[in-house]
Motif scaffolding. Structure first.
Motif, PDB file in Angstrom:
ATOM      1  N   LEU A 322       1.642   6.130  -3.264  1.00  0.00           N
ATOM      2  CA  LEU A 322       1.895   4.724  -3.501  1.00  0.00           C
ATOM      3  C   LEU A 322       2.923   4.533  -4.614  1.00  0.00           C
ATOM      4  O   LEU A 322       2.827   5.147  -5.676  1.00  0.00           O
ATOM      5  CB  LEU A 322       0.585   4.016  -3.889  1.00  0.00           C
ATOM      6  CG  LEU A 322       0.594   2.495  -3.922  1.00  0.00           C
ATOM      7  CD1 LEU A 322       0.746   1.924  -2.522  1.00  0.00           C
ATOM      8  CD2 LEU A 322      -0.701   1.981  -4.574  1.00  0.00           C
ATOM      9  N   THR A 323       3.914   3.681  -4.355  1.00  0.00           N
ATOM     10  CA  THR A 323       4.905   3.378  -5.388  1.00  0.00           C
ATOM     11  C   THR A 323       4.229   2.680  -6.571  1.00  0.00           C
ATOM     12  O   THR A 323       3.096   2.198  -6.465  1.00  0.00           O
ATOM     13  CB  THR A 323       6.016   2.466  -4.837  1.00  0.00           C
ATOM     14  OG1 THR A 323       5.421   1.245  -4.372  1.00  0.00           O
ATOM     15  CG2 THR A 323       6.755   3.137  -3.688  1.00  0.00           C
ATOM     16  N   LYS A 324       4.935   2.596  -7.705  1.00  0.00           N
ATOM     17  CA  LYS A 324       4.350   2.011  -8.917  1.00  0.00           C
ATOM     18  C   LYS A 324       3.868   0.586  -8.694  1.00  0.00           C
ATOM     19  O   LYS A 324       2.843   0.170  -9.235  1.00  0.00           O
ATOM     20  CB  LYS A 324       5.368   2.040 -10.053  1.00  0.00           C
ATOM     21  CG  LYS A 324       5.610   3.432 -10.633  1.00  0.00           C
ATOM     22  CD  LYS A 324       6.564   3.352 -11.809  1.00  0.00           C
ATOM     23  CE  LYS A 324       6.784   4.743 -12.407  1.00  0.00           C
ATOM     24  NZ  LYS A 324       7.703   4.695 -13.576  1.00  0.00           N
ATOM     25  N   LYS A 325       4.627  -0.185  -7.907  1.00  0.00           N
ATOM     26  CA  LYS A 325       4.269  -1.579  -7.652  1.00  0.00           C
ATOM     27  C   LYS A 325       3.666  -1.762  -6.256  1.00  0.00           C
ATOM     28  O   LYS A 325       3.562  -2.877  -5.757  1.00  0.00           O
ATOM     29  CB  LYS A 325       5.488  -2.475  -7.812  1.00  0.00           C
ATOM     30  CG  LYS A 325       6.032  -2.519  -9.236  1.00  0.00           C
ATOM     31  CD  LYS A 325       7.197  -3.494  -9.339  1.00  0.00           C
ATOM     32  CE  LYS A 325       7.725  -3.563 -10.770  1.00  0.00           C
ATOM     33  NZ  LYS A 325       8.856  -4.528 -10.886  1.00  0.00           N
ATOM     34  N   GLY A 326       3.270  -0.663  -5.666  1.00  0.00           N
ATOM     35  CA  GLY A 326       2.686  -0.726  -4.327  1.00  0.00           C
ATOM     36  C   GLY A 326       1.237  -1.179  -4.346  1.00  0.00           C
ATOM     37  O   GLY A 326       0.582  -1.193  -5.403  1.00  0.00           O
ATOM     38  N   VAL A 327       0.708  -1.538  -3.176  1.00  0.00           N
ATOM     39  CA  VAL A 327      -0.665  -2.031  -3.053  1.00  0.00           C
ATOM     40  C   VAL A 327      -1.315  -1.412  -1.823  1.00  0.00           C
ATOM     41  O   VAL A 327      -0.666  -1.194  -0.796  1.00  0.00           O
ATOM     42  CB  VAL A 327      -0.706  -3.573  -2.932  1.00  0.00           C
ATOM     43  CG1 VAL A 327      -2.145  -4.074  -3.029  1.00  0.00           C
ATOM     44  CG2 VAL A 327       0.149  -4.230  -4.001  1.00  0.00           C
ATOM     45  N   PHE A 371     -13.288  -6.207   2.348  1.00  0.00           N
ATOM     46  CA  PHE A 371     -12.080  -5.420   2.109  1.00  0.00           C
ATOM     47  C   PHE A 371     -11.947  -5.189   0.606  1.00  0.00           C
ATOM     48  O   PHE A 371     -12.517  -5.920  -0.209  1.00  0.00           O
ATOM     49  CB  PHE A 371     -10.833  -6.163   2.599  1.00  0.00           C
ATOM     50  CG  PHE A 371     -10.906  -6.663   4.013  1.00  0.00           C
ATOM     51  CD1 PHE A 371     -10.389  -5.907   5.058  1.00  0.00           C
ATOM     52  CD2 PHE A 371     -11.502  -7.890   4.307  1.00  0.00           C
ATOM     53  CE1 PHE A 371     -10.456  -6.373   6.369  1.00  0.00           C
ATOM     54  CE2 PHE A 371     -11.573  -8.360   5.615  1.00  0.00           C
ATOM     55  CZ  PHE A 371     -11.048  -7.591   6.639  1.00  0.00           C
ATOM     56  N   HIS A 372     -11.135  -4.168   0.262  1.00  0.00           N
ATOM     57  CA  HIS A 372     -10.793  -3.934  -1.142  1.00  0.00           C
ATOM     58  C   HIS A 372      -9.299  -3.698  -1.254  1.00  0.00           C
ATOM     59  O   HIS A 372      -8.725  -2.887  -0.512  1.00  0.00           O
ATOM     60  CB  HIS A 372     -11.538  -2.721  -1.704  1.00  0.00           C
ATOM     61  CG  HIS A 372     -13.018  -2.921  -1.828  1.00  0.00           C
ATOM     62  ND1 HIS A 372     -13.578  -3.779  -2.752  1.00  0.00           N
ATOM     63  CD2 HIS A 372     -14.051  -2.390  -1.130  1.00  0.00           C
ATOM     64  CE1 HIS A 372     -14.899  -3.764  -2.623  1.00  0.00           C
ATOM     65  NE2 HIS A 372     -15.206  -2.924  -1.641  1.00  0.00           N
ATOM     66  N   LEU A 373      -8.664  -4.423  -2.165  1.00  0.00           N
ATOM     67  CA  LEU A 373      -7.292  -4.140  -2.550  1.00  0.00           C
ATOM     68  C   LEU A 373      -7.329  -3.115  -3.669  1.00  0.00           C
ATOM     69  O   LEU A 373      -8.285  -3.054  -4.439  1.00  0.00           O
ATOM     70  CB  LEU A 373      -6.597  -5.416  -3.035  1.00  0.00           C
ATOM     71  CG  LEU A 373      -6.335  -6.491  -1.980  1.00  0.00           C
ATOM     72  CD1 LEU A 373      -5.999  -7.817  -2.654  1.00  0.00           C
ATOM     73  CD2 LEU A 373      -5.207  -6.060  -1.050  1.00  0.00           C
ATOM     74  N   ALA A 374      -6.269  -2.309  -3.784  1.00  0.00           N
ATOM     75  CA  ALA A 374      -6.207  -1.306  -4.847  1.00  0.00           C
ATOM     76  C   ALA A 374      -4.752  -1.073  -5.243  1.00  0.00           C
ATOM     77  O   ALA A 374      -3.845  -1.183  -4.411  1.00  0.00           O
ATOM     78  CB  ALA A 374      -6.856   0.007  -4.396  1.00  0.00           C
ATOM     79  N   ALA A 375      -4.554  -0.764  -6.533  1.00  0.00           N
ATOM     80  CA  ALA A 375      -3.197  -0.528  -7.033  1.00  0.00           C
ATOM     81  C   ALA A 375      -3.278   0.289  -8.316  1.00  0.00           C
ATOM     82  O   ALA A 375      -4.360   0.531  -8.859  1.00  0.00           O
ATOM     83  CB  ALA A 375      -2.485  -1.849  -7.292  1.00  0.00           C
ATOM     84  N   HIS A 376      -2.103   0.725  -8.800  1.00  0.00           N
ATOM     85  CA  HIS A 376      -2.063   1.500 -10.044  1.00  0.00           C
ATOM     86  C   HIS A 376      -2.383   0.625 -11.247  1.00  0.00           C
ATOM     87  O   HIS A 376      -2.884   1.116 -12.262  1.00  0.00           O
ATOM     88  CB  HIS A 376      -0.679   2.130 -10.232  1.00  0.00           C
ATOM     89  CG  HIS A 376      -0.349   3.164  -9.192  1.00  0.00           C
ATOM     90  ND1 HIS A 376      -1.104   4.303  -9.024  1.00  0.00           N
ATOM     91  CD2 HIS A 376       0.648   3.232  -8.287  1.00  0.00           C
ATOM     92  CE1 HIS A 376      -0.591   5.035  -8.041  1.00  0.00           C
ATOM     93  NE2 HIS A 376       0.482   4.404  -7.575  1.00  0.00           N
ATOM     94  N   LYS A 377      -2.093  -0.675 -11.137  1.00  0.00           N
ATOM     95  CA  LYS A 377      -2.369  -1.611 -12.219  1.00  0.00           C
ATOM     96  C   LYS A 377      -3.388  -2.647 -11.756  1.00  0.00           C
ATOM     97  O   LYS A 377      -3.645  -2.806 -10.570  1.00  0.00           O
ATOM     98  CB  LYS A 377      -1.073  -2.303 -12.663  1.00  0.00           C
ATOM     99  CG  LYS A 377      -0.043  -1.338 -13.260  1.00  0.00           C
ATOM    100  CD  LYS A 377       1.204  -2.090 -13.702  1.00  0.00           C
ATOM    101  CE  LYS A 377       2.229  -1.129 -14.309  1.00  0.00           C
ATOM    102  NZ  LYS A 377       3.460  -1.848 -14.752  1.00  0.00           N
TER     103      LYS A 377
END
Length: 434
Positions: A322-327, A371-377
């Motif tokens: 996943l890119t830094k700003k990806g989701v 559902f669950h969203l997830a990201a680096h931030k």
């Protein structure tokens, strides 16, 4: 005075023009229908107009039947009044079918001073599918029914389904409908119903797509029916999609079966789509470019094999892609029926180093779905409005992030699912939650 008069007015559409322009054929058709009902004919008069059109009246002992036609429009107006007690509905349908009518609107009035019966409207379809005009006749009332049934009725009205009978009695609205829906079952488990699958797939795709900074590269894990892919491809700036599904037969069906092709909008035929028929875990081990969006649409983790797809190790591999700003979004079972499983998926993603955000939607065929969203931030629940065409969700998706209290109360029972401690399938059996 006892009400004995039965007045029927019919608007018949899509009739065959040659029949509507043939006075002798119409005379014979109506005469046979009247004789078949055992009614006494007193007089008959039919007249042909130039260049087209017919008017005709048959006087009967209990009143009359008349017809006036507009062949150029495929339209016929019929009027029948009788004070007899014959059951004329079957004969009326026979007349309409002989006229080759596509559909008809039938209005019934019961005449007489003492009659307290309200006029009724019925609708008949003689085509395989309901026409646009028939959809407009059925108006939903917001003060009736429940939310789930209202969702399904909206889809029935919008879709290609036969309304076989619709009328209002003095007591209630009556609707008989033949819903020609499409359903997919895998291992005897319902995967989607075409009447309401948009609620699931729009909820799966739109939040993650609207939050992502870019749509250049998309990864879909699972989703072999092509329905999530259909929603992704609505975004015009999508450049490349990799879809990974283990079953080549499922992919082939989704690419070739006409009914499913129509449902997924031929999404697999888009040149931006690249299909990989292999185990998702093996695909994630490859040397791959990073993705801006990852959509995890695996089946529910009801057995050991599928449970192994929802592990800390798998989510770590996804995180690295996943890119830094990806989701990321992950379908996560029913928070209503399997709350422990729902929260365990989130906890497992967090153990893999991701920040998560929970949300849910009601899908009539399944109930509440999570559902669950997830990201680096850390992710905000301030989701931008939906920027592509949609049908099921409202533009403002804020309601998706309102988790019921009874679901929130089960969060403390979550576990971490890992390769060395596969437990998700054991807690994914339906339980009752108060």
């Amino acid at each position: 005075m006892e009400a004995r008069g039965h007045h029927i007015i019919v608007d018949a559409y899509g009739c065959q023009d040659t029949i509507l322009n043939d006075a002798e054929q119409l005379k014979e058709l109506l005469t046979k229908a009247i004789e078949g009902l055992g009614m006494e004919i007193l007089s008959t008069h039919f007249h042909s107009f130039s260049p087209q059109g017919v008017t005709g009246v048959i006087g009967i002992s209990t009143s009359h039947i008349s017809i006036h036609t507009w062949p150029e429009h495929g339209y016929a107006a019929l009027d029948l009044y009788t004070c007899g007690d014959q059951d004329i509905e079957l004969s009326l349908k026979g007349i309409l079918q002989k006229l080759k009518a596509e559909h008809a609107e039938i209005y019934e009035l019961f005449r007489g001073e003492e009659s307290n019966q309200k006029p009724m409207m019925k609708k008949l379809n003689f085509k395989e599918y309901q026409t646009e005009e028939s959809s407009e006749l059925l108006q939903l009332k917001v003060d009736r029914g429940n939310d789930w049934d209202m969702m399904q009725l909206r889809e029935i009205i919008a879709g290609n389904h036969d309304i076989l009978y619709h009328t209002s009695s003095p007591f209630q609205d009556i609707l008989l409908v033949k819903a020609n829906d499409l359903r997919l079952y895998l291992d005897q488990e319902l995967q989607f119903c075409s009447l309401d699958e948009k609620y699931y797939h729009e909820a799966l795709v739109y939040p993650v797509m609207e939050l992502a900074a870019s749509h250049d590269r998309i990864l879909i894990l699972g989703g072999g029916d092509g329905l999530a892919l259909r929603e992704v491809l609505k975004y015009p700036n999508v450049k490349h999609v990799d879809l990974v599904d283990i079953d080549p037969m499922m992919i082939q069906i989704a690419k070739s079966e006409p009914a499913l092709l129509a449902q997924n909008n031929q999404s697999f035929l888009d040149k931006r789509v690249h299909v990989h028929t292999e185990d998702a875990k093996k695909y994630l081990e490859k040397d791959l470019q990073q993705y801006n969006v990852v959509i995890i649409d695996f089946p529910d983790p009801v057995n050991l094999i599928i449970s192994s797809l929802y592990t800390k190790e798998v989510f770590k591999k996804v995180s690295k892609l996943l890119t830094k700003k990806g989701v990321i979004v992950c379908q996560s079972n029913s928070p209503e029926d399997t709350p422990s499983s729902y929260w365990s998926i989130a906890k497992t993603m967090e153990k893999a180093g991701l920040h998560t955000l929970a949300y849910n939607v009601t899908v009539p065929s399944f109930g509440l779905w999570g559902f669950h969203l997830a990201a680096h931030k850390k992710i905000t629940n301030q989701i931008p409005e939906i920027s592509v065409s949609h049908q099921a969700l409202t533009k403002d998706m804020g309601n998706l992030f309102k988790i019921p209290d009874f679901v929130m109360s089960e969060k403390e029972n979550a576990i971490v699912n890992s390769e060395k401690n596969l437990k998700l399938h054991e807690i994914s059996k339906i339980t009752e939650v108060q």
